[in-house]
Motif scaffolding. Sequence first.
Motif, PDB file in Angstrom:
ATOM      1  N   SER A   7       0.833  -1.200   0.000  1.00  0.00           N
ATOM      2  CA  SER A   7       0.000   0.000   0.000  1.00  0.00           C
ATOM      3  C   SER A   7       0.866   1.248   0.000  1.00  0.00           C
ATOM      4  CB  SER A   7      -0.916   0.009   1.231  1.00  0.00           C
ATOM      5  OG  SER A   7      -1.802  -1.084   1.211  1.00  0.00           O
ATOM      6  N   GLU A   8       2.001   1.184   0.682  1.00  0.00           N
ATOM      7  CA  GLU A   8       2.887   2.342   0.791  1.00  0.00           C
ATOM      8  C   GLU A   8       3.553   2.709  -0.533  1.00  0.00           C
ATOM      9  OE1 GLU A   8       2.782   0.558   4.973  1.00  0.00           O
ATOM     10  OE2 GLU A   8       2.700  -0.161   2.899  1.00  0.00           O
ATOM     11  N   THR A   9       3.524   1.794  -1.498  1.00  0.00           N
ATOM     12  CA  THR A   9       4.085   2.088  -2.829  1.00  0.00           C
ATOM     13  C   THR A   9       2.990   2.134  -3.892  1.00  0.00           C
ATOM     14  OG1 THR A   9       4.526  -0.255  -3.280  1.00  0.00           O
ATOM     15  CG2 THR A   9       6.287   1.013  -2.218  1.00  0.00           C
ATOM     16  N   ALA A  10       1.741   2.364  -3.461  1.00  0.00           N
ATOM     17  CA  ALA A  10       0.588   2.396  -4.373  1.00  0.00           C
ATOM     18  C   ALA A  10       0.467   1.096  -5.147  1.00  0.00           C
ATOM     19  CB  ALA A  10       0.661   3.592  -5.318  1.00  0.00           C
ATOM     20  N   GLY A  11       0.799  -0.015  -4.490  1.00  0.00           N
ATOM     21  CA  GLY A  11       0.703  -1.325  -5.118  1.00  0.00           C
ATOM     22  C   GLY A  11       2.028  -1.784  -5.690  1.00  0.00           C
ATOM     23  N   GLY A  12       1.962  -2.780  -6.555  1.00  0.00           N
ATOM     24  CA  GLY A  12       3.184  -3.357  -7.116  1.00  0.00           C
ATOM     25  C   GLY A  12       3.998  -2.343  -7.891  1.00  0.00           C
ATOM     26  N   CYS A  13       5.284  -2.301  -7.614  1.00  0.00           N
ATOM     27  CA  CYS A  13       6.176  -1.368  -8.323  1.00  0.00           C
ATOM     28  C   CYS A  13       7.438  -2.062  -8.820  1.00  0.00           C
ATOM     29  CB  CYS A  13       6.534  -0.188  -7.420  1.00  0.00           C
ATOM     30  SG  CYS A  13       7.405  -0.635  -5.913  1.00  0.00           S
ATOM     31  N   VAL A  14       7.534  -3.368  -8.575  1.00  0.00           N
ATOM     32  CA  VAL A  14       8.622  -4.186  -9.109  1.00  0.00           C
ATOM     33  C   VAL A  14       7.971  -5.379  -9.790  1.00  0.00           C
ATOM     34  CG1 VAL A  14      10.691  -5.539  -8.586  1.00  0.00           C
ATOM     35  CG2 VAL A  14      10.173  -3.473  -7.252  1.00  0.00           C
ATOM     36  N   TYR A  15       8.202  -5.532 -11.106  1.00  0.00           N
ATOM     37  CA  TYR A  15       7.568  -6.593 -11.885  1.00  0.00           C
ATOM     38  C   TYR A  15       8.624  -7.593 -12.326  1.00  0.00           C
ATOM     39  CZ  TYR A  15       3.159  -3.967 -12.330  1.00  0.00           C
ATOM     40  OH  TYR A  15       1.983  -3.324 -12.080  1.00  0.00           O
ATOM     41  N   ASP A  16       8.420  -8.850 -11.931  1.00  0.00           N
ATOM     42  CA  ASP A  16       9.372  -9.918 -12.258  1.00  0.00           C
ATOM     43  C   ASP A  16      10.798  -9.519 -11.877  1.00  0.00           C
ATOM     44  OD1 ASP A  16       7.530 -11.789 -13.211  1.00  0.00           O
ATOM     45  OD2 ASP A  16       7.540 -10.935 -15.224  1.00  0.00           O
ATOM     46  N   GLY A  17      10.908  -8.868 -10.719  1.00  0.00           N
ATOM     47  CA  GLY A  17      12.215  -8.507 -10.183  1.00  0.00           C
ATOM     48  C   GLY A  17      12.780  -7.204 -10.693  1.00  0.00           C
TER      49      GLY A  17
END
Length: 371
Positions: free
Chosen positions: A194-204
């Motif tokens: 939640s603190e990063t508005a959701g996923g911000c790293v995709y497949d590493g």
Amino acid sequence: MSLRTVDGADAGAVRDALPAALDGAGPLALGFEPSAEDVVPEGTAVVIATSGSSGIPKRVVLSAAALRASAAATAARIGSGQWMLALPAAYIAGVQVLGRSLLAGIDPVLLEGRFTPDAFVRATATLRDGVDRFTSFVPAQLATLLDAADEQPGVRAALESYRAILVGGQALPERLRVRADAVGARIVRTYGSSETAGGCVYDGRPLDGVGLAEVDGEVRISGPMLADGYLGDDERTAQVFVPGSDGVRWYRTGDAGTITSAGRLAVTGRIDNVIVSGGINVSLDRVERVVRGIPGLEQAVVVGVPDERWGEASVIFADVPHGEQLLEAARARVEAEIGRHARPAQLRAERVPTLASGKPDRESLRRLARD
């Protein structure tokens, strides 16, 4: 700015209220009932209640700019189109499914009722033809669909129709990833909170604009999608969102991990005593306190173990007879005081090894549980 209450359990209500919140008409309170004293900064779009490493709910303040930056970075990485919501709308992953579709100018589709393979197929059938399709799951949902795909060709066809399926909330077991590949599902593993508005790293790999750092074994994240902080908790905000030596603002994730020379992130676990079960943080300290309130389990120890369906689960160790009866009592008490997601999976009726200090040897117990 004062907060507007929206029923987070009503996905349609959140969908209908979100466009105005993103346009600055007033922030939404999701997952909690705000008080008159709850005032947020100008530009806030949503405040989301979430559980943290302590197991105590936090209220994460997210600006419209942060949500838009996250949605734009996702579109740049995987494309843009119509999204189908299969997650709770009060979670950040659910909010972002709605937001990405709305910002693409296309109404999102809502999966109606309980998540089942049939409900997934029906929702998929209502998506537009000729437009790229996207959705987001936690691993347990993906496992449910993969279990059904062999017997129900419609499930397999629906999975294959998505350009990308984001899977986050917890680590995706490699076995599930392989099974998904075998049925033609295009899976993207995501990492964020939640603190990063959701996923911000995709497949590493971090999304555009996202910075990664490892400080004393802890993963830290920077970027335009960071939350403003925690509503009504300046002390926690100052502890978790910290300035770097170059003045950049960083989010301390509480996760242990490494970053390769090529910039890829590998998360190895939690620094604190927390597991993520079904996409929800569970404080093992809190579970243990509840379990120890049951007669016969006063000296019990609770540890976390990997779980193929839920990501992680908890195991009770206690030198007691009648383990099955005590396990049922413990599960019922934990469900009543914390929630169904936090129920221990097993009780091992064994002697608890101790360190020289007399404290439980938790690492030995984790090895025993894994074995």
